[in-house]
Design an enzyme around this catalytic site. Structure first.
Site, PDB file in Angstrom:
ATOM      1  N   GLY A 157      -0.283 -15.661 -10.053  1.00 47.14           N
ATOM      2  CA  GLY A 157       0.968 -15.474  -9.327  1.00 47.14           C
ATOM      3  C   GLY A 157       0.777 -15.567  -7.835  1.00 47.14           C
ATOM      4  N   GLY A 213       2.908 -14.127  -4.517  1.00 43.74           N
ATOM      5  CA  GLY A 213       4.019 -13.297  -4.075  1.00 43.74           C
ATOM      6  C   GLY A 213       4.120 -13.265  -2.574  1.00 43.74           C
ATOM      7  N   MET A 250       3.027 -11.206  -0.383  1.00 43.54           N
ATOM      8  CA  MET A 250       1.879 -10.756   0.399  1.00 43.54           C
ATOM      9  C   MET A 250       0.592 -11.471   0.013  1.00 43.54           C
ATOM     10  SD  MET A 250       2.575  -6.654   0.745  1.00 43.54           S
ATOM     11  CE  MET A 250       1.372  -6.464   2.067  1.00 43.54           C
ATOM     12  N   GLY A 251       0.642 -12.444  -0.884  1.00 41.78           N
ATOM     13  CA  GLY A 251      -0.579 -13.172  -1.214  1.00 41.78           C
ATOM     14  C   GLY A 251      -0.642 -13.629  -2.644  1.00 41.78           C
ATOM     15  N   VAL A 297      -2.173 -13.271  -6.741  1.00 40.44           N
ATOM     16  CA  VAL A 297      -2.600 -12.348  -7.788  1.00 40.44           C
ATOM     17  C   VAL A 297      -3.444 -13.136  -8.779  1.00 40.44           C
ATOM     18  CG1 VAL A 297      -1.892 -10.767  -9.621  1.00 40.44           C
ATOM     19  CG2 VAL A 297      -0.541 -10.922  -7.526  1.00 40.44           C
ATOM     20  N   ASP A 340      10.681   0.288  -2.631  1.00 38.70           N
ATOM     21  CA  ASP A 340      10.936  -1.109  -2.997  1.00 38.70           C
ATOM     22  C   ASP A 340      11.101  -1.225  -4.511  1.00 38.70           C
ATOM     23  OD1 ASP A 340      11.428  -3.779  -2.474  1.00 38.70           O
ATOM     24  OD2 ASP A 340       9.309  -4.356  -2.509  1.00 38.70           O
TER      25      ASP A 340
END
Length: 336
Positions: free
Chosen positions: A24, A26, A28-29, A31, A151
């Site tokens: 993945g 996302g 922020m970076g 996975v 969140d």
């Protein structure tokens, strides 16, 4: 979150873990799916890959995630196994995909995707009720330990299947959570933090003094409204317009394609009250009122993912005279 198809030709060593394949990408970076080399336990490794994201204040957000999640021990919160900075040998073995010094977080793996796969598909109330009970229990645990998530959204609710370490729903991504007990931020400027579709009014206004467990409960209300109706209470083409709706526009009438109990709309409206003081103040209070609503009829839900099927079994209502059958399309995405 998107899911790249590229695969690593051989596992890359990261301490006692092996990185196997990216699953993945996302905000922020990246996975990666990995595995504990000795125990064979599948894990997920979140890596901050963009240079601007592993500098303050984004690195601070990542450190919040580590600190917040590591202090929580609940079946409804994803377990953190390890964290640190990527070593140079691994970065070199990644053929340019990763860089030395990037922060990483190793956590439990969930093979069933997230609740995001069900957005736009109204779910029967019995399933939504079970989801609400599970998430309220996890939030009660976090809030009692001084952690607010800030969140809550479908994409941050993992679905761990029977073959995973701990089946069930898991809250993850505490990257913008605040350890609010005893923290004094009076000398620091607060900015709006969260996902606009699910943010409470006090988040849009950056009023950190007014944020607390009730802020998470507002977001949970939006999630449940979206799941039970198939669409969020407010939609707008811009963040500014969305903020206006959440802060000023009254909630629309709750219209669901399937049967709902009397009192549900009133319960959701209290979760999503504009004024934080008029919402439920604790997850336990919201859960108690939820349990007072009429129990749903027994429903047979076909093609239900394993994580949700197990959850439904734990929260099956008492036998009722009416039976309904629903068919859901099982999500195929694999994420963490």
């Amino acid at each position: 979150m998107t899911h790249p198809a590229s695969k690593s030709p051989t596992p890359m060593a990261l301490g006692p873990f092996d990185l196997e394949v990216p699953v993945g990408v996302g905000g922020m970076g990246q996975v990666w799916r990995g595995r504990h080399r000795q125990q064979g336990i599948p894990v997920a490794i979140k890596v901050l890959t963009e240079g601007r994201l592993w500098r303050a204040p984004n690195l601070e957000a990542f450190q919040y995630e580590v600190r917040a999640m590591a202090g929580l021990h609940h079946r409804g919160v994803a377990v953190v196994f390890d964290h640190g900075l990527l070593p140079r040998p691994l970065a070199e073995a990644s053929q340019g995909r990763l860089k030395a010094g990037q922060p990483y977080l190793v956590m439990e793996y969930a093979s069933g995707g997230t609740l995001e796969a069900f957005e736009g598909k109204p779910l029967p109330w019995s399933l939504c009720r079970a989801i609400a009970i599970e998430l309220l229990d996890a939030l009660a645990h976090a809030h009692a330990r001084g952690v607010i998530h800030r969140d809550i959204k479908p994409g941050n609710v993992l679905l761990a299947g029977a073959g995973d370490l701990r089946p069930g729903l898991k809250l993850t991504d505490f990257g913008i959570a605040r350890i609010f007990r005893g923290e004094d931020r009076s000398d620091r400027e607060e900015v709006s933090v969260g996902t606009p579709q699910y943010m409470a009014p006090e988040q849009f206004e950056g009023r950190w003094q007014d944020q607390g467990p009730w802020t998470d409960l507002y977001a949970l209300g939006v999630v449940l409204w979206t799941l039970v109706t198939g669409k969020p209470p407010f939609e707008a083409p811009s963040v500014v317009e969305l903020a206006y709706h959440h802060m000023m526009t009254p909630l629309p009438r709750l219209e669901t394609p399937t049967a709902k109990p009397s009192g549900l709309e009133r319960w959701l409206r209290r979760l999503m009250a504009k004024d934080p003081r008029t919402r439920f103040q604790r997850a336990a209070d919201a859960a108690a009122r939820l349990m007072e609503l009429p129990a749903p009829d027994i429903e047979v839900i076909q093609d239900l993912p394993g994580a949700l099927a197990d959850m439904m079994a734990r929260h099956s209502p008492a036998p009722a005279s009416n039976h309904h059958t629903h068919t859901l399309t099982s999500p195929t995405a694999t994420t963490v």
